[in-house]
Design a protein around this motif. Structure first.
Motif, PDB file in Angstrom:
ATOM      1  N   ALA A  85       0.794  -1.294  -0.175  1.00 60.12           N
ATOM      2  CA  ALA A  85      -0.051  -0.002  -0.078  1.00 60.12           C
ATOM      3  C   ALA A  85       0.901   1.226  -0.088  1.00 60.12           C
ATOM      4  O   ALA A  85       2.084   1.237   0.256  1.00 60.12           O
ATOM      5  CB  ALA A  85      -0.738   0.116   1.236  1.00 60.12           C
ATOM      6  N   SER A  86       0.192   2.415  -0.110  1.00 62.12           N
ATOM      7  CA  SER A  86       0.858   3.675  -0.111  1.00 62.12           C
ATOM      8  C   SER A  86       0.572   4.418   1.208  1.00 62.12           C
ATOM      9  O   SER A  86      -0.511   4.283   1.365  1.00 62.12           O
ATOM     10  CB  SER A  86       0.628   4.253  -1.326  1.00 62.12           C
ATOM     11  N   VAL A  87       1.357   5.076   1.677  1.00 60.28           N
ATOM     12  CA  VAL A  87       1.036   5.980   2.999  1.00 60.28           C
ATOM     13  C   VAL A  87       0.671   7.008   2.392  1.00 60.28           C
ATOM     14  O   VAL A  87       1.136   7.765   1.446  1.00 60.28           O
ATOM     15  CB  VAL A  87       2.126   6.172   3.712  1.00 60.28           C
ATOM     16  N   THR A  88      -0.609   7.745   2.883  1.00 56.08           N
ATOM     17  CA  THR A  88      -1.322   9.112   2.469  1.00 56.08           C
ATOM     18  C   THR A  88      -0.792  10.053   3.650  1.00 56.08           C
ATOM     19  O   THR A  88      -0.686  11.267   3.268  1.00 56.08           O
ATOM     20  CB  THR A  88      -2.694   9.014   2.279  1.00 56.08           C
ATOM     21  N   SER A  89      -0.676   9.883   4.815  1.00 63.15           N
ATOM     22  CA  SER A  89      -0.191  10.718   5.873  1.00 63.15           C
ATOM     23  C   SER A  89       0.251   9.947   7.233  1.00 63.15           C
ATOM     24  O   SER A  89       0.107   8.775   7.196  1.00 63.15           O
ATOM     25  CB  SER A  89      -1.531  11.631   6.045  1.00 63.15           C
ATOM     26  N   LYS A 249       5.816  13.539  -0.445  1.00 62.77           N
ATOM     27  CA  LYS A 249       4.576  14.145  -0.274  1.00 62.77           C
ATOM     28  C   LYS A 249       3.691  13.970   0.924  1.00 62.77           C
ATOM     29  O   LYS A 249       3.305  15.040   1.657  1.00 62.77           O
ATOM     30  CB  LYS A 249       3.695  14.168  -1.545  1.00 62.77           C
ATOM     31  N   PHE A 250       3.665  12.793   1.528  1.00 64.07           N
ATOM     32  CA  PHE A 250       2.940  12.564   2.537  1.00 64.07           C
ATOM     33  C   PHE A 250       3.568  13.041   3.796  1.00 64.07           C
ATOM     34  O   PHE A 250       2.987  13.156   5.034  1.00 64.07           O
ATOM     35  CB  PHE A 250       2.677  11.088   2.575  1.00 64.07           C
ATOM     36  N   ILE A 251       4.867  13.012   3.809  1.00 65.14           N
ATOM     37  CA  ILE A 251       5.709  13.399   5.067  1.00 65.14           C
ATOM     38  C   ILE A 251       5.281  14.869   5.229  1.00 65.14           C
ATOM     39  O   ILE A 251       5.612  15.394   6.642  1.00 65.14           O
ATOM     40  CB  ILE A 251       7.052  13.131   4.705  1.00 65.14           C
ATOM     41  N   GLU A 252       4.824  15.640   4.373  1.00 65.82           N
ATOM     42  CA  GLU A 252       4.482  16.916   4.617  1.00 65.82           C
ATOM     43  C   GLU A 252       3.485  17.207   5.693  1.00 65.82           C
ATOM     44  O   GLU A 252       2.947  18.251   6.352  1.00 65.82           O
ATOM     45  CB  GLU A 252       4.196  17.724   3.438  1.00 65.82           C
ATOM     46  N   SER A 253       2.832  15.986   5.899  1.00 63.52           N
ATOM     47  CA  SER A 253       1.354  15.965   6.734  1.00 63.52           C
ATOM     48  C   SER A 253       2.318  16.315   8.405  1.00 63.52           C
ATOM     49  O   SER A 253       1.539  16.519   9.286  1.00 63.52           O
ATOM     50  CB  SER A 253       1.046  14.729   6.848  1.00 63.52           C
ATOM     51  N   LEU A 254       3.520  16.156   8.343  1.00 65.62           N
ATOM     52  CA  LEU A 254       4.192  16.374   9.723  1.00 65.62           C
ATOM     53  C   LEU A 254       4.206  17.876  10.087  1.00 65.62           C
ATOM     54  O   LEU A 254       4.869  18.028  11.102  1.00 65.62           O
ATOM     55  CB  LEU A 254       5.238  15.688  10.155  1.00 65.62           C
ATOM     56  N   GLY A 255       4.300  18.644   8.978  1.00 66.34           N
ATOM     57  CA  GLY A 255       4.367  20.080   9.250  1.00 66.34           C
ATOM     58  C   GLY A 255       5.824  20.297   8.073  1.00 66.34           C
ATOM     59  O   GLY A 255       5.899  19.855   7.135  1.00 66.34           O
TER      60      GLY A 255
END
Length: 374
Positions: A85-89, A249-255
């Motif tokens: 699977a892919s991580v989204t956030s 891209k999904f790592i941007e969910s950390l700020g």
């Protein structure tokens, strides 16, 4: 996937860094206390140094050798779990970890998170997530290269150069032009004298070099493309061969942890700044070094050691990543190439030794053994 009795150590990315970390942790975690979870969008590992040859020729059936399956008997057994699977956030929960949200709606808890998501690519290296679809894309590229006579490669780094060598092996009569933005091939990490040598080596095989110029529009019009400086180049196939883009891209969910270039800001111990339970390894770290698979084991060593310290499985102090020496071998088909090793006074090598070390084998067998696929 939620486990209350055990802590999850989760690795995102089954590339060189992720698999090196997985192999080490699989033997060091306490199976009674920890699960080891590997998340990857593909059910296979790709040995990218051989992918350009795979895309140009069916010789050797490289698709059967370098698209290496992540088999359940190895990755889904005991305290180990593989999720395709892919991580989204990423959602942090206090100081003890958090959970990942996947594109299939599943949530995966983590106590320690290791991010090793690698690069996204254009052109022949842009492979789909299923092996069957990947083989279809490879077959399509082989047909394109076989039919084309005037091929323009946009980007004169290692990808463009190595692809040029493979095309010349396919047929020495094909016209190959490399357009590169800098005044010399590759980049300023390497001495100008060696970059000049590389250019002369490829030029000796008939590869044309257009340096200090750009191709902004890859569309062929009336059998030609135009560069930014209005140079017109004959073309029946244009291939993007620029560097990769970090899959972050999904790592941007950390700020604010991702740089404008897409790499992830890390501390010397390779955890994300301000997020001590999240480590990063491989091509996506923001570090002044070239992005290469050869550096992945050094990243994994630091990340694994510091993970064990954080879990209380090691009484040693955390260790910093001190960087890796810059070593590069550019293949020029099966029988040629050029290398530079930034050790001692700076050592350069030519066709014979480059072929012996990399060009003939493309390190396929060595990679299969080191990552335990063989």
């Amino acid at each position: 996937m939620s486990t209350r009795s055990k802590q999850n150590v989760v690795i995102v990315g089954a590339g060189y860094a992720g698999l090196n970390a997985w192999l080490s942790l699989s033997n060091k975690l306490d199976v009674k206390k920890h699960n080891l979870v590997l998340i990857n969008p593909r059910p296979y590992f790709t040995h990218f140094p051989a992918a350009l040859r795979m895309a140009t020729t069916a010789e050797g059936k490289l698709e059967d050798k370098i698209l290496m399956p992540l088999i359940d008997s190895k990755y889904n057994t005991g305290n180990k779990k593989l999720i395709i699977a892919s991580v989204t956030s990423i959602v942090e929960q206090g100081n003890e970890g958090g959970h990942l949200v996947l594109d299939n709606g599943e949530k995966v808890e983590y106590s320690i998170l290791i991010l090793a998501t690698g690069m996204g690519w254009d052109g022949p290296l842009a492979l789909p997530d299923t092996k069957a679809e990947a083989v279809g894309v490879v077959t399509s590229w082989r047909e394109k290269f076989a039919q084309a006579n005037d091929i323009v490669l946009v980007g004169g780094g290692s990808i463009g150069l190595e692809l040029a060598g493979e095309i010349k092996d396919l047929s020495s009569t094909k016209n190959v032009t490399i357009v590169h933005s800098q005044s010399q091939l590759l980049n300023g990490t390497y001495p100008n004298s060696w970059r000049t040598y590389v250019g002369k080596q490829f030029a000796s095989r008939g590869v044309k070099l257009v340096l200090g110029d750009y191709v902004d529009d890859l569309e062929i019009r009336e059998g030609r493309i135009k560069t930014r400086s209005s140079k017109s180049i004959k073309a029946d196939l244009v291939v993007p061969t620029r560097g990769g883009r970090p899959n972050t891209k999904f790592i941007e969910s950390l700020g604010d942890v991702v740089s404008p270039s897409g790499t992830v800001r890390v501390t010397p111990t390779l955890h994300i700044v301000g997020h001590p339970r999240i480590f990063v390894a491989g091509d996506i770290i923001e570090w002044k070094e070239q992005k290469q698979a050869a550096k992945a084991p050094n990243h994994a060593l630091v990340v694994v050691h510091n993970t064990l310290v954080l879990l209380g499985l090691s009484k040693k102090a955390a260790i910093p990543y001190k960087g890796s020496s810059e070593l590069i071998i550019i293949t020029n088909g099966k029988n040629g190439g050029a290398g530079f090793f930034d050790i001692l006074w700076g050592i350069s090598i030519g066709n014979w030794l480059s072929s012996l070390l990399k060009s003939k084998s493309l390190l396929v067998d060595m990679t299969q053994k080191s990552l335990q696929f063989a």
